[in-house]
Every structure is written in structure tokens, then in C-alpha cells.
Scaffold this active site. Structure first.
Site, mmCIF file in Angstrom:
data_model
loop_
_atom_site.group_PDB
_atom_site.id
_atom_site.type_symbol
_atom_site.label_atom_id
_atom_site.label_comp_id
_atom_site.label_asym_id
_atom_site.label_seq_id
_atom_site.Cartn_x
_atom_site.Cartn_y
_atom_site.Cartn_z
ATOM 1 N N ASN A 7 0.881 -1.172 0.000
ATOM 2 C CA ASN A 7 0.000 0.000 0.000
ATOM 3 C C ASN A 7 0.917 1.220 0.000
ATOM 4 O O ASN A 7 1.470 1.592 1.035
ATOM 5 C CB ASN A 7 -0.887 -0.050 1.255
ATOM 6 C CG ASN A 7 -1.817 1.140 1.345
ATOM 7 O OD1 ASN A 7 -1.749 2.062 0.518
ATOM 8 N ND2 ASN A 7 -2.676 1.140 2.341
ATOM 9 N N ARG A 91 -2.566 -2.053 -3.493
ATOM 10 C CA ARG A 91 -3.767 -1.256 -3.287
ATOM 11 C C ARG A 91 -3.685 -0.066 -4.240
ATOM 12 O O ARG A 91 -2.681 0.661 -4.242
ATOM 13 C CB ARG A 91 -3.821 -0.748 -1.858
ATOM 14 C CG ARG A 91 -4.990 0.182 -1.655
ATOM 15 C CD ARG A 91 -4.924 0.889 -0.337
ATOM 16 N NE ARG A 91 -6.091 1.753 -0.188
ATOM 17 C CZ ARG A 91 -6.080 2.900 0.460
ATOM 18 N NH1 ARG A 91 -4.974 3.323 1.029
ATOM 19 N NH2 ARG A 91 -7.165 3.608 0.559
ATOM 20 N N HIS A 180 -13.015 2.898 0.128
ATOM 21 C CA HIS A 180 -13.007 1.843 1.170
ATOM 22 C C HIS A 180 -13.670 0.554 0.656
ATOM 23 O O HIS A 180 -14.120 -0.272 1.441
ATOM 24 C CB HIS A 180 -13.805 2.267 2.429
ATOM 25 C CG HIS A 180 -13.157 3.317 3.271
ATOM 26 N ND1 HIS A 180 -13.893 4.231 3.987
ATOM 27 C CD2 HIS A 180 -11.865 3.590 3.533
ATOM 28 C CE1 HIS A 180 -13.091 5.036 4.657
ATOM 29 N NE2 HIS A 180 -11.838 4.671 4.390
ATOM 30 N N HIS A 208 -17.570 1.671 7.900
ATOM 31 C CA HIS A 208 -16.113 1.718 8.071
ATOM 32 C C HIS A 208 -15.788 3.058 8.736
ATOM 33 O O HIS A 208 -15.831 4.111 8.090
ATOM 34 C CB HIS A 208 -15.394 1.575 6.730
ATOM 35 C CG HIS A 208 -13.900 1.620 6.859
ATOM 36 N ND1 HIS A 208 -13.092 0.534 6.597
ATOM 37 C CD2 HIS A 208 -13.076 2.608 7.261
ATOM 38 C CE1 HIS A 208 -11.831 0.873 6.838
ATOM 39 N NE2 HIS A 208 -11.804 2.134 7.230
ATOM 40 N N GLY A 210 -12.971 4.984 10.521
ATOM 41 C CA GLY A 210 -11.573 5.146 10.925
ATOM 42 C C GLY A 210 -11.267 6.627 10.899
ATOM 43 O O GLY A 210 -12.117 7.442 11.281
ATOM 44 N N ASN A 211 -10.076 7.000 10.438
ATOM 45 C CA ASN A 211 -9.817 8.426 10.207
ATOM 46 C C ASN A 211 -10.708 8.918 9.087
ATOM 47 O O ASN A 211 -11.323 9.962 9.167
ATOM 48 C CB ASN A 211 -8.354 8.632 9.850
ATOM 49 C CG ASN A 211 -7.591 9.118 11.038
ATOM 50 O OD1 ASN A 211 -8.078 9.960 11.785
ATOM 51 N ND2 ASN A 211 -6.396 8.579 11.225
ATOM 52 N N ARG A 241 -12.177 15.689 7.652
ATOM 53 C CA ARG A 241 -12.972 16.037 6.469
ATOM 54 C C ARG A 241 -14.400 16.388 6.883
ATOM 55 O O ARG A 241 -14.935 15.787 7.811
ATOM 56 C CB ARG A 241 -13.040 14.869 5.488
ATOM 57 C CG ARG A 241 -11.695 14.458 4.916
ATOM 58 C CD ARG A 241 -11.882 13.405 3.823
ATOM 59 N NE ARG A 241 -10.617 12.813 3.454
ATOM 60 C CZ ARG A 241 -10.375 11.502 3.470
ATOM 61 N NH1 ARG A 241 -11.310 10.645 3.816
ATOM 62 N NH2 ARG A 241 -9.194 11.032 3.123
ATOM 63 N N GLY A 333 -14.992 2.089 14.610
ATOM 64 C CA GLY A 333 -16.058 1.085 14.553
ATOM 65 C C GLY A 333 -15.733 -0.159 15.360
ATOM 66 O O GLY A 333 -16.595 -0.739 16.007
ATOM 67 N N ASN A 335 -13.461 -0.328 17.892
ATOM 68 C CA ASN A 335 -13.042 -0.102 19.293
ATOM 69 C C ASN A 335 -13.952 0.758 20.144
ATOM 70 O O ASN A 335 -13.857 0.707 21.367
ATOM 71 C CB ASN A 335 -11.646 0.530 19.307
ATOM 72 C CG ASN A 335 -10.611 -0.389 18.704
ATOM 73 O OD1 ASN A 335 -10.431 -1.496 19.185
ATOM 74 N ND2 ASN A 335 -9.967 0.049 17.637
ATOM 75 N N GLU A 384 -8.115 -5.513 4.730
ATOM 76 C CA GLU A 384 -8.033 -5.194 3.305
ATOM 77 C C GLU A 384 -6.861 -5.916 2.642
ATOM 78 O O GLU A 384 -6.951 -6.335 1.487
ATOM 79 C CB GLU A 384 -7.883 -3.674 3.134
ATOM 80 C CG GLU A 384 -9.154 -2.926 3.482
ATOM 81 C CD GLU A 384 -8.929 -1.512 3.972
ATOM 82 O OE1 GLU A 384 -8.355 -1.360 5.083
ATOM 83 O OE2 GLU A 384 -9.309 -0.567 3.281
HETATM 84 P P1 ADP Z 1 -7.159 4.912 9.340
HETATM 85 O O1 ADP Z 1 -8.438 5.326 8.676
HETATM 86 O O2 ADP Z 1 -6.094 5.956 9.285
HETATM 87 O O3 ADP Z 1 -6.718 3.498 8.986
HETATM 88 P P2 ADP Z 1 -8.013 3.731 11.847
HETATM 89 O O4 ADP Z 1 -8.953 2.783 11.184
HETATM 90 O O5 ADP Z 1 -6.852 3.183 12.567
HETATM 91 O O6 ADP Z 1 -7.527 4.888 10.888
HETATM 92 O O7 ADP Z 1 -8.895 4.608 12.879
HETATM 93 C C1 ADP Z 1 -8.352 5.663 13.602
HETATM 94 C C2 ADP Z 1 -9.435 6.162 14.555
HETATM 95 O O8 ADP Z 1 -9.804 5.096 15.445
HETATM 96 C C3 ADP Z 1 -8.988 7.330 15.435
HETATM 97 O O9 ADP Z 1 -10.013 8.303 15.485
HETATM 98 C C4 ADP Z 1 -8.853 6.670 16.802
HETATM 99 O O10 ADP Z 1 -9.114 7.560 17.835
HETATM 100 C C5 ADP Z 1 -9.946 5.633 16.736
HETATM 101 N N1 ADP Z 1 -9.787 4.635 17.792
HETATM 102 C C6 ADP Z 1 -8.828 3.686 17.914
HETATM 103 N N2 ADP Z 1 -8.999 3.006 19.092
HETATM 104 C C7 ADP Z 1 -10.079 3.554 19.706
HETATM 105 C C8 ADP Z 1 -10.768 3.309 20.940
HETATM 106 N N3 ADP Z 1 -10.373 2.352 21.775
HETATM 107 N N4 ADP Z 1 -11.837 4.071 21.235
HETATM 108 C C9 ADP Z 1 -12.246 5.058 20.391
HETATM 109 N N5 ADP Z 1 -11.659 5.331 19.221
HETATM 110 C C10 ADP Z 1 -10.594 4.589 18.876
#
Ligand code: ADP
Length: 399
Positions: A7, A91, A180, A208, A210-211, A241, A333, A335, A384
Site C-alpha cells: 500500500n 492497493r 473503502h 467503516h 476510521g480516520n 474532512r 467502529g 473499538n 483489506e
Molecule cells: P485509518 O483510517 O487511518 O486506517 P483507523 O482505522 O486506525 O484509521 O482509525 C483511527 C481512529 O480510530 C482514530 O479516530 C482513533 O481515535 C480511533 N480509535 C482507535 N482506538 C479507539 C478506541 N479504543 N476508542 C475510540 N476510538 C478509537
């Protein structure tokens, strides 16, 4: 068969080496800060061995060469010879309207990926650098491109078109593409397997988070709608964003603030979302902590985040005429039990009911987190890279 998955981003290359007999991930890691001082390689081996190395890594070819050296190293490596790598899966962010599935890369495909640079100027050039570097370093080893956009390319036209003059779609391909896709595809397949039903019989909503964040409506295994659009900026509120915004509001801000296209682009992609609203962070963990301490803007950011997830779940249930399962994946999602709880609160009327003890558990495996009612809710860690490796295996062995 041994498959290397890459990637390649603007200043980083993430890698995973799979032995597809048993789908074992032999080693994985990342080269960061390519082209700047203090580039580093973080490498992990299946047996738990880890190292961090600094180096002078000026470009993607050097980065991938470094990765190969580590993979072959007697002390840190997992293979003995480059020739053991049977194929490489890449990717690639944007496949435009051309690519509806993964493909073996040849000259024609390279041209087509080049043609998509206009649609993803921040991503495709770096993906191309990774492919070119592998061509130079691994010569005739087959390479496969797996596109983030491909899974969404069967959306119906009424779902992917924008209400702009049709000629602009024809002229510039301005339409919803969605991103995604590899993650939405992986988790919807896993969800079908958890539910014990063929995917062709299921209506799923995959989130999905994440960031970058996106939701998809997956009906009978086909993504019929998704929240990200022509670019990844549309849809849910994200780390930095905006997600959905009235386009006229942006024009108004550009006029009042006297900013041009470049600054406006940076405003909506780098300074907005959770970061822009809270003024504290783009990181959900920090915002949850700040909310608990009574910070009102952090609370507003989280409220906006979960409200939009909920709104799209409702919209997609309507679009599909029902829903059998909701999936949460990505860092947030997977965590954040709080985000899952709040995104689904009040949706009991469509048959969604979380089981608090299951939702609150720290389990990192895929699992159900609901009470077992009409609509099942699942947490599924995304993978992925495994999808890329599987597609690569399938295409290369079928060549
Ligand atoms: P990317 O899209 O860069 O791959 P990730 O999928 O790793 O990012 O997601 C990052 C996000 O996940 C951040 O906002 C981070 O705070 C959140 N995150 C990770 N662990 C936890 C947790 N235990 N509780 C709440 N948010 C979490």
C-alpha cells in the site's frame, strides 16, 4: 504461494507478506517518512520479532528495496530468496469507471491507472510509484491492482449521479465513485459467513469508521450506495474532512474569506470534521476523554459524528427495503462501544437492539454485539490486505 501486498502512499509504504497456504501473514510493517530525513522501517514477524531501522530512503524504489532486504535478512527475514515471491498485490485508490474488479497489471492497465490520476491526484501517483518500483526490482513477477473504488462500481445510476448538468458527468466523470471498497467487501463477506447465509440473500449496512469514514448499503452482495462520493470528502463526518456540506456554503466561505481552490480544498479535507468542530483533535479517543470532562465542542463533534452514522443507517435501510445486519469496522467502529451505542440508539423501531455486555467487551475478534433480534449487529475487524492477497492469488493462478 507467497504474495507481497503493498500500500504505497505519499510518504509511506505499508507491506504484508502472506503465505497463501493457510493464509498466514509471515511479516508486515511500514516504511515511513520516505523522502525526508529520519525515514524509518518498522518490521514485524509472525513469531513476534520486531525491529525499527532508520535509513536514507529517498524514494519508493529505495523503500521497497529496503523492505525486500529485510524480508530476506538472515536475522529479521522470513524468506531466503526474492524468487520466492510469486506475486505482488497493490492497493490502488482510484480505478475510475474502468475497473469494476481487480486486474493483473500490464501496459494497458498501467495507462488506465495513469488516466485515473486526474480523479485521485493525491493517491494514484504514489500507487503507480509502488508498481513501477516492483517492476524494476522484481522483474517478471506478476502484479495485481486492487481498487478501493471497484466494489462500488455496480451502483445504479440514480444512486451515483449528482444533480449537475448531465454534460458535466460525460465531460469529466463527475459522479459518486465511493471508496473503502475493499474493506466494505471484506466485512460484508465475513458478515454473511457469521450469519450463515449466502450474501445474495442479505441486506447489509457496513460502517467503516476510521480516520476516513464511510457507510455502504450492500444488497445481495452488491454495493448499491455509499457515503463517499466523487472524492472521499463526502458523507460522514471524519477526522479532518467535512463529510456532507451544502456546496453553496463552500462557495460563500471562499468568497467571504477570499480563498482560492487550494485553500478551500485544504479547509474541507484537513481542517474540518472532528478536528475542525472540536478544535482539539481528530482522534476519537481524545474526544471521548474530553467529552467525559465536559468539553462542549468535543461533545458537539461526537454528537454530529454519531448522528450522521445513524442517519445513513436509516437511509440505507430505506434504500434496500430493510436490513438484516449492521457491521462496524475501522479503528472507531471496532473499538468505540460508545460510538456504536449512540449510533444505534433509537433504532429499536427497525429491530436493532444492542446487548450492552457484548458491546462493551474489549474482544478484538469478530463478534455479534446485539441481543439476537431481527437485525444483527456485528463488529468485524477489517482486513483489506488479505482481500488484496486473495484477489492476487486468484488472478495469478488463473492466468
Ligand atoms: P485509518 O483510517 O487511518 O486506517 P483507523 O482505522 O486506525 O484509521 O482509525 C483511527 C481512529 O480510530 C482514530 O479516530 C482513533 O481515535 C480511533 N480509535 C482507535 N482506538 C479507539 C478506541 N479504543 N476508542 C475510540 N476510538 C478509537
Amino acid at each position: 504461494m507467497i504474495i507481497l501486498v503493498l500500500n504505497s502512499g505519499s510518504s509511506s509504504v505499508k507491506y504484508r507478506l502472506f503465505n497463501m497456504d493457510g493464509e498466514r501473514c509471515l511479516a508486515w510493517g511500514v516504511v515511513e517518512r520516505i523522502g525526508s530525513r529520519g525515514a524509518i522501517l518498522k518490521h514485524n514477524r509472525e513469531d513476534g520479532h520486531q525491529i525499527k531501522l532508520a535509513g536514507d530512503i529517498s524514494d519508493h524504489t529505495k523503500a521497497i528495496e529496503y523492505v525486500l532486504t529485510i524480508l530476506l535478512s538472515p536475522n529479521h527475514g522470513v524468506i531466503k530468496d526474492r524468487s520466492q515471491i510469486d506475486a505482488v498485490g497493490h492497493r490502488v485508490v482510484h480505478g475510475g469507471e474502468e475497473f469494476t474488479e481487480s486486474v493483473v497489471i500490464d501496459k494497458v492497465v498501467m495507462h488506465q491507472i495513469h488516466d485515473c490520476i486526474e480523479l485521485a491526484p493525491l493517491h494514484n501517483p504514489h500507487n503507480i510509484k509502488g508498481i513501477t518500483a516492483c517492476r524494476a526490482l522484481l522483474k517478471d513477477v506478476p502484479q495485481v491492482a486492487v481498487f478501493d473504488t471497484a466494489f462500488h462500481q455496480q451502483m445504479p445510476d440514480y444512486s451515483y449521479m449528482y444533480g449537475l448538468p448531465y454534460i458535466l458527468y460525460k465531460r469529466y466523470s463527475v459522479r459518486r465513485f465511493g471508496f473503502h471498497g475493499t474493506s466494505h467487501r471484506y466485512v460484508s463477506d465475513r458478515a454473511a459467513s457469521m450469519l450463515g447465509k449466502p450474501i445474495e440473500e442479505l441486506k447489509l449496512i457496513t460502517c467503516h469508521l476510521g480516520n476516513g469514514c464511510s457507510t455502504a448499503a450492500v444488497s445481495c452482495g452488491i454495493s448499491i450506495d455509499t457515503t463517499m462520493g466523487f472524492t472521499p470528502t463526502e458523507g460522514l463526518l471524519m477526522g479532518t474532512r467535512t463529510g456532507d456540506i451544502d456546496p453553496a456554503a463552500l462557495l460563500y466561505i471562499m468568497s467571504r474569506e477570499e480563498i482560492g481552490v487550494g485553500e478551500a480544498n485544504s479547509l474541507i479535507n484537513k481542517h474540518s470534521g472532528l478536528q475542525g468542530i472540536s478544535g482539539i483533535s481528530n482522534d476519537m479517543r481524545e474526544l471521548e476523554e474530553a467529552t467525559a470532562k465536559g468539553n462542549e465542542r468535543a461533545e458537539l463533534a461526537v454528537n454530529m459524528f454519531v448522528y450522521r452514522v445513524k442517519k445513513y443507517i436509516g437511509a440505507y435501510a430505506a434504500a434496500m427495503g430493510g436490513v438484516d445486519g449492521i457491521v462496524f469496522t475501522g479503528g472507531i467502529g471496532e473499538n468505540s462501544s460508545e460510538v456504536r451505542k449512540r449510533s444505534l440508539s433509537g433504532l429499536e423501531f427497525i429491530g436493532i437492539e444492542l446487548a450492552p455486555e457484548l458491546n462493551n467487551s474489549d474482544d478484538s475478534e469478530e463478534r455479534f454485539v446485539d441481543k439476537g433480534g431481527r437485525v444483527r449487529v456485528m463488529v468485524i475487524p477489517t482486513n483489506e490486505e488479505l482481500v488484496i492477497a486473495r484477489d492476487t492469488l486468484e488472478l495469478v493462478t488463473g492466468m
